[in-house]
Write a protein that holds these residues in place. Structure first.
Motif, PDB file in Angstrom:
ATOM      1  N   ASN A  69      80.784  43.897  -5.575  1.00  0.00           N
ATOM      2  CA  ASN A  69      80.454  44.799  -4.480  1.00  0.00           C
ATOM      3  C   ASN A  69      81.389  44.573  -3.311  1.00  0.00           C
ATOM      4  OD1 ASN A  69      78.106  45.910  -5.759  1.00  0.00           O
ATOM      5  ND2 ASN A  69      77.054  44.002  -5.300  1.00  0.00           N
ATOM      6  N   GLN A  70      81.762  45.637  -2.667  1.00  0.00           N
ATOM      7  CA  GLN A  70      82.557  45.523  -1.450  1.00  0.00           C
ATOM      8  C   GLN A  70      81.679  44.946  -0.354  1.00  0.00           C
ATOM      9  OE1 GLN A  70      84.468  49.119  -0.241  1.00  0.00           O
ATOM     10  NE2 GLN A  70      85.369  48.199   1.561  1.00  0.00           N
ATOM     11  N   VAL A  71      82.241  43.999   0.384  1.00  0.00           N
ATOM     12  CA  VAL A  71      81.493  43.329   1.449  1.00  0.00           C
ATOM     13  C   VAL A  71      82.191  43.602   2.766  1.00  0.00           C
ATOM     14  CG1 VAL A  71      80.675  41.092   2.273  1.00  0.00           C
ATOM     15  CG2 VAL A  71      80.781  41.533  -0.165  1.00  0.00           C
ATOM     16  N   ASP A  72      81.421  44.012   3.782  1.00  0.00           N
ATOM     17  CA  ASP A  72      81.996  44.311   5.091  1.00  0.00           C
ATOM     18  C   ASP A  72      82.502  43.061   5.798  1.00  0.00           C
ATOM     19  OD1 ASP A  72      81.507  47.020   4.795  1.00  0.00           O
ATOM     20  OD2 ASP A  72      79.532  46.885   5.730  1.00  0.00           O
ATOM     21  N   ASP A  73      81.834  41.930   5.573  1.00  0.00           N
ATOM     22  CA  ASP A  73      82.211  40.668   6.204  1.00  0.00           C
ATOM     23  C   ASP A  73      83.135  39.906   5.267  1.00  0.00           C
ATOM     24  OD1 ASP A  73      82.445  38.213   7.434  1.00  0.00           O
ATOM     25  OD2 ASP A  73      80.297  37.784   7.455  1.00  0.00           O
ATOM     26  N   ASP A  74      84.427  39.831   5.587  1.00  0.00           N
ATOM     27  CA  ASP A  74      85.389  39.144   4.729  1.00  0.00           C
ATOM     28  C   ASP A  74      85.016  37.695   4.472  1.00  0.00           C
ATOM     29  OD1 ASP A  74      86.938  41.393   4.438  1.00  0.00           O
ATOM     30  OD2 ASP A  74      88.343  40.845   6.023  1.00  0.00           O
ATOM     31  N   ASN A  75      84.348  37.053   5.423  1.00  0.00           N
ATOM     32  CA  ASN A  75      83.986  35.646   5.270  1.00  0.00           C
ATOM     33  C   ASN A  75      82.882  35.439   4.245  1.00  0.00           C
ATOM     34  OD1 ASN A  75      85.856  34.760   7.198  1.00  0.00           O
ATOM     35  ND2 ASN A  75      84.428  35.225   8.852  1.00  0.00           N
ATOM     36  N   ALA A  76      82.118  36.491   3.945  1.00  0.00           N
ATOM     37  CA  ALA A  76      81.011  36.357   3.002  1.00  0.00           C
ATOM     38  C   ALA A  76      81.385  36.788   1.596  1.00  0.00           C
ATOM     39  CB  ALA A  76      79.814  37.177   3.482  1.00  0.00           C
ATOM     40  N   ALA A  77      82.557  37.366   1.419  1.00  0.00           N
ATOM     41  CA  ALA A  77      82.926  37.960   0.142  1.00  0.00           C
ATOM     42  C   ALA A  77      82.925  36.953  -0.993  1.00  0.00           C
ATOM     43  CB  ALA A  77      84.291  38.634   0.252  1.00  0.00           C
ATOM     44  N   MET A  78      83.375  35.734  -0.762  1.00  0.00           N
ATOM     45  CA  MET A  78      83.485  34.744  -1.831  1.00  0.00           C
ATOM     46  C   MET A  78      82.710  33.468  -1.511  1.00  0.00           C
ATOM     47  SD  MET A  78      85.307  36.074  -4.310  1.00  0.00           S
ATOM     48  CE  MET A  78      86.353  34.976  -5.224  1.00  0.00           C
ATOM     49  N   VAL A  79      81.487  33.639  -1.032  1.00  0.00           N
ATOM     50  CA  VAL A  79      80.617  32.506  -0.747  1.00  0.00           C
ATOM     51  C   VAL A  79      79.537  32.465  -1.822  1.00  0.00           C
ATOM     52  CG1 VAL A  79      78.985  31.502   0.889  1.00  0.00           C
ATOM     53  CG2 VAL A  79      81.070  32.598   1.722  1.00  0.00           C
ATOM     54  N   PHE A 105      74.047  31.773 -17.958  1.00  0.00           N
ATOM     55  CA  PHE A 105      74.208  31.425 -16.552  1.00  0.00           C
ATOM     56  C   PHE A 105      74.273  32.669 -15.681  1.00  0.00           C
ATOM     57  CE2 PHE A 105      75.668  27.801 -18.914  1.00  0.00           C
ATOM     58  CZ  PHE A 105      75.216  26.714 -18.175  1.00  0.00           C
ATOM     59  N   TYR A 106      73.728  32.531 -14.488  1.00  0.00           N
ATOM     60  CA  TYR A 106      73.725  33.580 -13.480  1.00  0.00           C
ATOM     61  C   TYR A 106      74.474  33.067 -12.259  1.00  0.00           C
ATOM     62  CZ  TYR A 106      69.953  35.677 -16.216  1.00  0.00           C
ATOM     63  OH  TYR A 106      69.205  36.245 -17.216  1.00  0.00           O
ATOM     64  N   LEU A 107      75.510  33.776 -11.847  1.00  0.00           N
ATOM     65  CA  LEU A 107      76.320  33.451 -10.676  1.00  0.00           C
ATOM     66  C   LEU A 107      76.164  34.599  -9.690  1.00  0.00           C
ATOM     67  CD1 LEU A 107      78.725  32.072  -9.110  1.00  0.00           C
ATOM     68  CD2 LEU A 107      80.234  33.383 -10.591  1.00  0.00           C
ATOM     69  N   GLU A 108      75.738  34.292  -8.469  1.00  0.00           N
ATOM     70  CA  GLU A 108      75.543  35.316  -7.455  1.00  0.00           C
ATOM     71  C   GLU A 108      76.265  34.906  -6.178  1.00  0.00           C
ATOM     72  OE1 GLU A 108      71.289  35.604  -7.202  1.00  0.00           O
ATOM     73  OE2 GLU A 108      71.133  36.447  -9.210  1.00  0.00           O
ATOM     74  N   LEU A 109      76.977  35.864  -5.588  1.00  0.00           N
ATOM     75  CA  LEU A 109      77.689  35.657  -4.332  1.00  0.00           C
ATOM     76  C   LEU A 109      76.976  36.395  -3.213  1.00  0.00           C
ATOM     77  CD1 LEU A 109      81.334  36.342  -5.577  1.00  0.00           C
ATOM     78  CD2 LEU A 109      80.096  34.177  -5.566  1.00  0.00           C
ATOM     79  N   TYR A 110      77.219  35.940  -1.968  1.00  0.00           N
ATOM     80  CA  TYR A 110      76.720  36.712  -0.840  1.00  0.00           C
ATOM     81  C   TYR A 110      77.324  38.100  -0.911  1.00  0.00           C
ATOM     82  CZ  TYR A 110      74.451  32.853   1.548  1.00  0.00           C
ATOM     83  OH  TYR A 110      73.623  31.823   1.872  1.00  0.00           O
ATOM     84  N   VAL A 115      77.862  37.636 -11.652  1.00  0.00           N
ATOM     85  CA  VAL A 115      78.456  37.468 -12.970  1.00  0.00           C
ATOM     86  C   VAL A 115      77.398  36.785 -13.841  1.00  0.00           C
ATOM     87  CG1 VAL A 115      80.325  36.396 -14.296  1.00  0.00           C
ATOM     88  CG2 VAL A 115      80.748  37.176 -11.953  1.00  0.00           C
ATOM     89  N   GLU A 116      77.260  37.263 -15.065  1.00  0.00           N
ATOM     90  CA  GLU A 116      76.367  36.627 -16.037  1.00  0.00           C
ATOM     91  C   GLU A 116      77.187  36.292 -17.270  1.00  0.00           C
ATOM     92  OE1 GLU A 116      72.903  39.045 -16.806  1.00  0.00           O
ATOM     93  OE2 GLU A 116      72.496  39.291 -14.658  1.00  0.00           O
ATOM     94  N   PHE A 117      76.915  35.107 -17.847  1.00  0.00           N
ATOM     95  CA  PHE A 117      77.734  34.660 -18.978  1.00  0.00           C
ATOM     96  C   PHE A 117      77.029  33.577 -19.780  1.00  0.00           C
ATOM     97  CE2 PHE A 117      78.699  32.252 -15.194  1.00  0.00           C
ATOM     98  CZ  PHE A 117      78.778  30.942 -15.616  1.00  0.00           C
ATOM     99  N   TRP A 118      77.440  33.470 -21.038  1.00  0.00           N
ATOM    100  CA  TRP A 118      77.047  32.362 -21.900  1.00  0.00           C
ATOM    101  C   TRP A 118      78.116  31.276 -21.776  1.00  0.00           C
ATOM    102  CZ3 TRP A 118      72.448  32.353 -24.331  1.00  0.00           C
ATOM    103  CH2 TRP A 118      71.827  33.557 -24.626  1.00  0.00           C
ATOM    104  N   ALA A 119      77.725  30.011 -21.862  1.00  0.00           N
ATOM    105  CA  ALA A 119      78.686  28.909 -21.867  1.00  0.00           C
ATOM    106  C   ALA A 119      78.062  27.703 -22.550  1.00  0.00           C
ATOM    107  CB  ALA A 119      79.129  28.552 -20.450  1.00  0.00           C
ATOM    108  N   SER A 120      78.930  26.888 -23.155  1.00  0.00           N
ATOM    109  CA  SER A 120      78.439  25.695 -23.857  1.00  0.00           C
ATOM    110  C   SER A 120      78.191  24.525 -22.914  1.00  0.00           C
ATOM    111  CB  SER A 120      79.425  25.280 -24.947  1.00  0.00           C
ATOM    112  OG  SER A 120      80.661  24.920 -24.374  1.00  0.00           O
ATOM    113  N   GLY A 121      78.828  24.542 -21.750  1.00  0.00           N
ATOM    114  CA  GLY A 121      78.651  23.467 -20.785  1.00  0.00           C
ATOM    115  C   GLY A 121      79.563  23.640 -19.608  1.00  0.00           C
ATOM    116  N   VAL A 122      79.490  22.670 -18.689  1.00  0.00           N
ATOM    117  CA  VAL A 122      80.265  22.767 -17.448  1.00  0.00           C
ATOM    118  C   VAL A 122      80.874  21.406 -17.109  1.00  0.00           C
ATOM    119  CG1 VAL A 122      78.243  22.308 -15.972  1.00  0.00           C
ATOM    120  CG2 VAL A 122      80.204  23.543 -15.038  1.00  0.00           C
ATOM    121  N   SER A 123      82.073  21.454 -16.547  1.00  0.00           N
ATOM    122  CA  SER A 123      82.757  20.272 -16.008  1.00  0.00           C
ATOM    123  C   SER A 123      83.184  20.589 -14.582  1.00  0.00           C
ATOM    124  CB  SER A 123      84.019  19.945 -16.810  1.00  0.00           C
ATOM    125  OG  SER A 123      83.713  19.675 -18.138  1.00  0.00           O
TER     126      SER A 123
END
Length: 127
Positions: A69-79, A105-110, A115-123
């Motif tokens: 989604n387009q975000v009006d506040d540039d500082n919040a775009a990738m938080v 996994f569910y990844l949500e930004l301000y 993003v939703e995805f399957w994964a075997s694990g995380v490092s």
């Protein structure tokens, strides 16, 4: 690597201890980039305090949903807002792990991007 099946359901991975090192990706880091190459979903963070780079690498990743989604506040775009392992609604009902042991996994930004995805694990890799 922490296997997906060992990550407690609905625990917010935005704040995590990895190899006895605490990380607060919600409050102390900004996202510099998100990429998925060769089945590795990589979230590259930069520290707000000292510009140190840290990557969260999800292994054997399979992307299922990307909604930007387009975000009006540039500082919040990738938080990072939240990041957790949850259940996936499939035809047979809610599933906690895939037949090959991957977690969903569910990844949500301000600003509402997610993003939703399957994964075997995380490092976590500091650079």
């Amino acid at each position: 690597m922490i296997r997906a099946s060992l990550i407690p359901m609905f625990d917010n991975l935005a704040i995590i201890d990895y190899n006895a090192v605490p990380y607060d990706f919600h409050n102390e880091y900004d996202i510099e980039r998100i990429s998925c190459i060769d089945e590795q979903l990589v979230i590259r963070f930069v520290s707000i305090e000292n510009n140190q780079h840290v990557s969260m690498v999800f292994h054997a990743a399979e992307l299922c949903l990307i909604e930007l989604n387009q975000v009006d506040d540039d500082n919040a775009a990738m938080v990072l807002d939240t990041l957790y392992r949850g259940r996936k609604d499939l035809r047979d009902g809610l599933v906690e792990t895939s037949t090959n042991g991957k977690g969903y996994f569910y990844l949500e930004l301000y600003g509402g991007s997610r993003v939703e995805f399957w994964a075997s694990g995380v490092s976590i890799v500091a650079s």
